[in-house]
Structures are given as C-alpha cells and as structure tokens.
Design an enzyme around this catalytic site. Sequence first.
Site, PDB file in Angstrom:
ATOM      1  N   LYS A 153      -6.998  -9.763  -8.815  1.00  0.00           N
ATOM      2  CA  LYS A 153      -7.784  -9.397  -7.636  1.00  0.00           C
ATOM      3  C   LYS A 153      -8.365  -8.000  -7.814  1.00  0.00           C
ATOM      4  O   LYS A 153      -7.676  -6.988  -7.663  1.00  0.00           O
ATOM      5  CB  LYS A 153      -6.937  -9.420  -6.349  1.00  0.00           C
ATOM      6  N   GLY A 202      -3.622   1.731  -7.506  1.00  0.00           N
ATOM      7  CA  GLY A 202      -4.391   2.115  -6.321  1.00  0.00           C
ATOM      8  C   GLY A 202      -3.748   3.302  -5.635  1.00  0.00           C
ATOM      9  O   GLY A 202      -3.017   4.078  -6.264  1.00  0.00           O
ATOM     10  N   VAL A 256      -1.020   2.352  -0.138  1.00  0.00           N
ATOM     11  CA  VAL A 256      -0.988   0.895  -0.325  1.00  0.00           C
ATOM     12  C   VAL A 256       0.137   0.524  -1.295  1.00  0.00           C
ATOM     13  O   VAL A 256       0.855  -0.453  -1.099  1.00  0.00           O
ATOM     14  CB  VAL A 256      -2.356   0.358  -0.824  1.00  0.00           C
ATOM     15  N   GLY A 257       0.331   1.366  -2.301  1.00  0.00           N
ATOM     16  CA  GLY A 257       1.409   1.114  -3.262  1.00  0.00           C
ATOM     17  C   GLY A 257       2.760   1.014  -2.574  1.00  0.00           C
ATOM     18  O   GLY A 257       3.587   0.162  -2.915  1.00  0.00           O
ATOM     19  N   GLU A 302       0.929   1.979 -10.273  1.00  0.00           N
ATOM     20  CA  GLU A 302       0.199   3.108 -10.855  1.00  0.00           C
ATOM     21  C   GLU A 302      -0.604   3.681  -9.709  1.00  0.00           C
ATOM     22  O   GLU A 302      -1.572   3.063  -9.260  1.00  0.00           O
ATOM     23  CB  GLU A 302      -0.746   2.639 -11.933  1.00  0.00           C
ATOM     24  N   CYS A 332      -7.904   9.002 -11.167  1.00  0.00           N
ATOM     25  CA  CYS A 332      -6.525   9.321 -10.800  1.00  0.00           C
ATOM     26  C   CYS A 332      -6.054  10.565 -11.532  1.00  0.00           C
ATOM     27  O   CYS A 332      -5.171  11.272 -11.069  1.00  0.00           O
ATOM     28  CB  CYS A 332      -5.621   8.145 -11.119  1.00  0.00           C
ATOM     29  N   GLN A 373     -16.213   7.432   1.870  1.00  0.00           N
ATOM     30  CA  GLN A 373     -15.658   8.422   0.933  1.00  0.00           C
ATOM     31  C   GLN A 373     -16.429   9.741   1.034  1.00  0.00           C
ATOM     32  O   GLN A 373     -15.843  10.822   1.017  1.00  0.00           O
ATOM     33  CB  GLN A 373     -15.711   7.878  -0.493  1.00  0.00           C
ATOM     34  N   GLU A 392      -4.508  14.125  -2.391  1.00  0.00           N
ATOM     35  CA  GLU A 392      -5.436  13.564  -3.378  1.00  0.00           C
ATOM     36  C   GLU A 392      -6.761  13.331  -2.659  1.00  0.00           C
ATOM     37  O   GLU A 392      -6.896  12.377  -1.885  1.00  0.00           O
ATOM     38  CB  GLU A 392      -4.914  12.241  -3.942  1.00  0.00           C
TER      39      GLU A 392
HETATM   40  P1  NAD Z   1      -6.542   1.222  -2.709  1.00  0.00           P
HETATM   41  O1  NAD Z   1      -5.073   1.445  -2.650  1.00  0.00           O
HETATM   42  O2  NAD Z   1      -7.331   1.338  -1.475  1.00  0.00           O
HETATM   43  O3  NAD Z   1      -6.852  -0.252  -3.283  1.00  0.00           O
HETATM   44  C1  NAD Z   1      -6.344  -0.686  -4.541  1.00  0.00           C
HETATM   45  C2  NAD Z   1      -6.307  -2.215  -4.555  1.00  0.00           C
HETATM   46  O4  NAD Z   1      -5.364  -2.657  -3.587  1.00  0.00           O
HETATM   47  C3  NAD Z   1      -7.641  -2.866  -4.174  1.00  0.00           C
HETATM   48  O5  NAD Z   1      -7.832  -4.033  -4.938  1.00  0.00           O
HETATM   49  C4  NAD Z   1      -7.442  -3.214  -2.713  1.00  0.00           C
HETATM   50  O6  NAD Z   1      -8.246  -4.291  -2.288  1.00  0.00           O
HETATM   51  C5  NAD Z   1      -5.957  -3.600  -2.706  1.00  0.00           C
HETATM   52  N1  NAD Z   1      -5.303  -3.471  -1.402  1.00  0.00           N
HETATM   53  C6  NAD Z   1      -5.634  -2.703  -0.352  1.00  0.00           C
HETATM   54  N2  NAD Z   1      -4.769  -2.890   0.681  1.00  0.00           N
HETATM   55  C7  NAD Z   1      -3.850  -3.797   0.254  1.00  0.00           C
HETATM   56  C8  NAD Z   1      -2.693  -4.392   0.832  1.00  0.00           C
HETATM   57  N3  NAD Z   1      -2.309  -4.093   2.075  1.00  0.00           N
HETATM   58  N4  NAD Z   1      -1.982  -5.270   0.093  1.00  0.00           N
HETATM   59  C9  NAD Z   1      -2.344  -5.567  -1.171  1.00  0.00           C
HETATM   60  N5  NAD Z   1      -3.443  -5.042  -1.776  1.00  0.00           N
HETATM   61  C10 NAD Z   1      -4.176  -4.162  -1.081  1.00  0.00           C
HETATM   62  O7  NAD Z   1      -7.091   2.202  -3.858  1.00  0.00           O
HETATM   63  P2  NAD Z   1      -8.606   2.423  -4.309  1.00  0.00           P
HETATM   64  O8  NAD Z   1      -9.295   3.247  -3.264  1.00  0.00           O
HETATM   65  O9  NAD Z   1      -9.219   1.136  -4.736  1.00  0.00           O
HETATM   66  O10 NAD Z   1      -8.421   3.291  -5.649  1.00  0.00           O
HETATM   67  C11 NAD Z   1      -8.224   4.656  -5.669  1.00  0.00           C
HETATM   68  C12 NAD Z   1      -6.767   4.996  -5.883  1.00  0.00           C
HETATM   69  O11 NAD Z   1      -6.298   4.414  -7.097  1.00  0.00           O
HETATM   70  C13 NAD Z   1      -6.537   6.487  -6.047  1.00  0.00           C
HETATM   71  O12 NAD Z   1      -5.408   6.865  -5.296  1.00  0.00           O
HETATM   72  C14 NAD Z   1      -6.279   6.666  -7.532  1.00  0.00           C
HETATM   73  O13 NAD Z   1      -5.505   7.777  -7.870  1.00  0.00           O
HETATM   74  C15 NAD Z   1      -5.575   5.376  -7.867  1.00  0.00           C
HETATM   75  N6  NAD Z   1      -5.664   5.070  -9.300  1.00  0.00           N
HETATM   76  C16 NAD Z   1      -4.546   5.230 -10.073  1.00  0.00           C
HETATM   77  C17 NAD Z   1      -4.601   4.995 -11.456  1.00  0.00           C
HETATM   78  C18 NAD Z   1      -3.392   5.189 -12.329  1.00  0.00           C
HETATM   79  O14 NAD Z   1      -3.439   4.789 -13.493  1.00  0.00           O
HETATM   80  N7  NAD Z   1      -2.319   5.791 -11.832  1.00  0.00           N
HETATM   81  C19 NAD Z   1      -5.814   4.565 -12.035  1.00  0.00           C
HETATM   82  C20 NAD Z   1      -6.932   4.408 -11.220  1.00  0.00           C
HETATM   83  C21 NAD Z   1      -6.848   4.662  -9.842  1.00  0.00           C
END
Ligand code: NAD
Length: 484
Positions: A179, A232, A236-237, A254, A288, A335, A386
Amino acid sequence: MKRSELHQHNARQYINGRWETGATTGVRRNPSDTTEVVSEYARADRRQAERAVRAAADAFPAWSHSTAQRRADALDAIGSEILARQDELGLLVAREQGRPLPDAVAEAQRAGQLFKYFAGEALRAHGETLASARPGVQVDVTREAVGVVALVTPWSSPLAVPARKIAAALAFGNSVVFKPSERVPACGWMLAEIVSRAALPAGAFNLLMGSGRELGAALVEGSAVDAISFTGSGAVGARVTQAAAKRRARVQLETGGQNALVVMADAELERAVECAVQGAYACSGQRCTASSRLIVEAPIYDAFVARLRQRMAALRVGHALEKGVAVGPVIDDAQLARNLEWVRAAREEGAELVHGGEALERPSPGYYMSPALLLALPGHKAARAEVFGPVACVLQAQDYGHALALANDSTNGLCAGICTRSLAHATHFRRHARVGTTLVNLPTSAEDYHVPSGGRRAGGDGARAQGRQAAEFFTLLKTNYVQA
Ligand code: NAD
C-alpha cells in the site's frame, strides 16, 4: 519537456494477478503545477483489501517453496527494467512528488539497484550449521519466509522505500500486499506494473491504493497479514504497533528523524556549508534523514551562518522539471501551511529568521517556499519536532561535549552527522551519537543501497531495512536437530 510526454496515468489496483478498478477514484496533481493532473487512481475498499490478503495467503505456500533461482530471476528482471526505464520513472517522481528531476532519477536508479541487490540475497545462504553439544547429533539454524507481509510506505521516497521492502519480502519467499501513500499513487502503480510482469505466481504480489486512515488501518488492524513493514510518521507508526501487537503480528517500523549535523570549529567551512545545504534542503527537506538541527561550535558560528545564508540565497526554488532548480515545491498545500506555521511559531518563541521562510509565487501554480534558516535555542519547538520541510534551526554549542549532548537531546535516533578535521572527535561521535546511522563530513543522508538503514527510539524499532540484515525481519528462524 514536451507536453505530450506528460501522460495522465490511470492507476489501478493489482489483486491476485489482475488489474482492477477501485470502489472510488482519487486524483493526484503535480505540486509544481497544480493545473496538471498526474494520475487518476483507484481507491480500494475493505473488501478488496480482504481479497488481496487472501490471494497473498493462497500464493504463499508455493511461492515460499519456489527455488531461490526463480525468485532471484524475477527480482533481477524487475531491477533491470527499472534501471532501463529510470528516466521515465524519474520523470514521474518529479511530477508526482515535486523532487527536482536529477534527484528523482537517482531515486528510480536506487530502486533498480535494490531489486538487483535482493536478487543476490535470494541466492545467498541465510543459515548456519553448528557443532551439537551431543555426540552423533547435527544441528543447524535455517530461515523461512514469514507469510503475508503488508508494506505500508510514505510519499517522501516513492520508489526506493517501496523497492527495498518489496524486493526483500519477495527474495525470502514472502507474499506481499503493498500500500503506497495516497500522495504518490502513480509511483506505486508504475512500480507494481513492472513487478507484475516478472512472472510471479498470481497473488504473490498485490497492490492496493487508498487512504491510510481507511485502507491502511484496515490492512493493519483488521486483516490476517502476518507482518507489517511500515515507513512513515512516528504518530502513525505508534498506532500501527499497537494494532499489530493485539494480533501478535510482526512489525518493522521506520519512522521520523530530527537529525543533527554538528559543525566543529576545525571543520572545512565550505564543505560544512555544503553538507548543511544538502542535508537540510535537498528534496525540500522532505527526507527522514534531513538535517533539521545544525549544531555549530561557537568560534565558527558567525562565519558558518553568514556563508550558509549566502549559499541559500543562490539556491533556485522552482518547478521540479526546470533545469538548475535545487529546491522543488513541497508536497501539498497542507504541508506548505504547516511549514509556514512552524516558521511563524518559532519566531514567536524568539528564534531569529535569517533567511527565507516565505511562500513563493512561480510561473506555474505550486506549493513553493523559500528555504528557511532559524537561529534557535534547543528548547524551541521547531528545534525539537520533525518539521519535514525546508526549515532548519541553527543551535550554538560551546564545545564538542556540548555539541554531542545537543545532538543526542532528541527522542528520535535516525541519523546524525559531524563535520570536523579531528579524528578524535569524529571517532568519538561515531561511537556516542545515539542514532542508527552516523556520517562524518557528509550530508545526513543514507545513500548506499546495500547496507542496513534504520533508526532507534522514536526513529524506528531497530529492525533494519536493506542489506543482509533485512533477513532478520523478513524471515523466521528454525532450529533443526538430526541424529546422524
Ligand atoms: P504517514 O505516517 O502519514 O503515512 C505513511 C503511510 O501510512 C502512508 O501509506 C499512509 O497512507 C499510511 N497510513 C496513514 N495512517 C494510517 C493508519 N492509521 N493505519 C495504517 N496506515 C496508515 O507518513 P508520510 O507523511 O507519508 O511520510 C513522512 C514520514 O515518513 C516522515 O515522518 C518521515 O520521517 C518518515 N520516513 C521515514 C523513513 C525511514 O527510513 N525511517 C523513510 C522515509 C520517510
């Protein structure tokens, strides 16, 4: 760029070896030019999610027992096609995400390299044989695929993050429900389109597009997936971890970074400034690993800030496909509003804005802002969160010990860098920075595709993506005894 090359993509779901429309559709526009529709994409509903997971579960027994050669060949073919089409894929990344074209092509290339790397991993033996403690007994430890893995990915790395997860999961014989973020559906779809032509059994790989709140949550909370690899935001994580714990599903997290770049007084000034520019503002700070905190030792502080401001004034902000543009738009209007609010709030708290931080108009309507530099204090909110935009805070440190303490004064532990000519400081920093990745005299960025990547504490749960360590998440261990 010729207008005719700018297709509007019709992105559909891929379930059990077939392309499907969704219950509803969404539209994704180009953040560099919001008059341009990049894709119309299908949005899956709960029923489609259930079917995709079932198809993946049905495909699992045969796929997980397929030969390593078969899996390696499939991944190698996918990698070759991505590399052959890297310009086309890069163009899509630039249009959908707003990353300047050269960076976008590099993202595509990395995705291809990741598939090639994991093609090799499929063939390498991941197990060990030990001498038994008992006479006549042999014991070995083998690795097996986990099962159905849900891969939930962000928009900020629209090809490479999905690639490293898809490739690793398939290499070890897992079946996949992927997804992508709803902000980059066409990138997810184009990657899936390439994967779909690699002669995998139906159901071994599935694509679902849709919102995180509905579809993501349905996959994580309600479905029967055995493992979830999530990249992400931290918020959310945390939700994903809780939901997975209830079902005892395996999770790889991650999450965000709030990364420090330390600049010591003995650093080569030009190099340090370049590290700061690349680390803080490449991809509009939407990485990130972005250096959102520039921690500068007092004797070099004024000179560093002055030179960085000069360098920032020369950064061109504009359309991601325009030649010479260093900073593209940010991902969307929400954003952009958040970034500007961070700058406003930081100033209200007493931080001094010494460059940028304003919305910009360009010939095409898009989400443009000038990269912002704030002289801040460690307690300021913008120096602790962040921001995920082209906004960096400079913090002053009295000496090396103070700089290290400031660098470690964060709940996130993704990566940290230091610019210095002192071997002693560089060595000490590598050992004592409480992060998953350190960098010396380099921008904070995790470029190499064949080494582990990941963070600590709020930056990730420690399970690594990439490199041979990816096997630790995507396989289960089995200990086997035999009486000879
Ligand atoms: P996000 O947490 O908003 O979304 C990430 C994913 O999770 C998307 O596919 C989204 O649709 C899904 N999602 C959202 N709510 C959910 C839920 N309740 N249940 C399950 N899935 C859900 O993050 P984003 O805005 O897409 O990305 C930016 C973030 O990602 C930043 O915090 C960045 O630091 C992080 N990131 C981390 C790494 C790493 O390797 N550590 C790499 C890239 C991005």
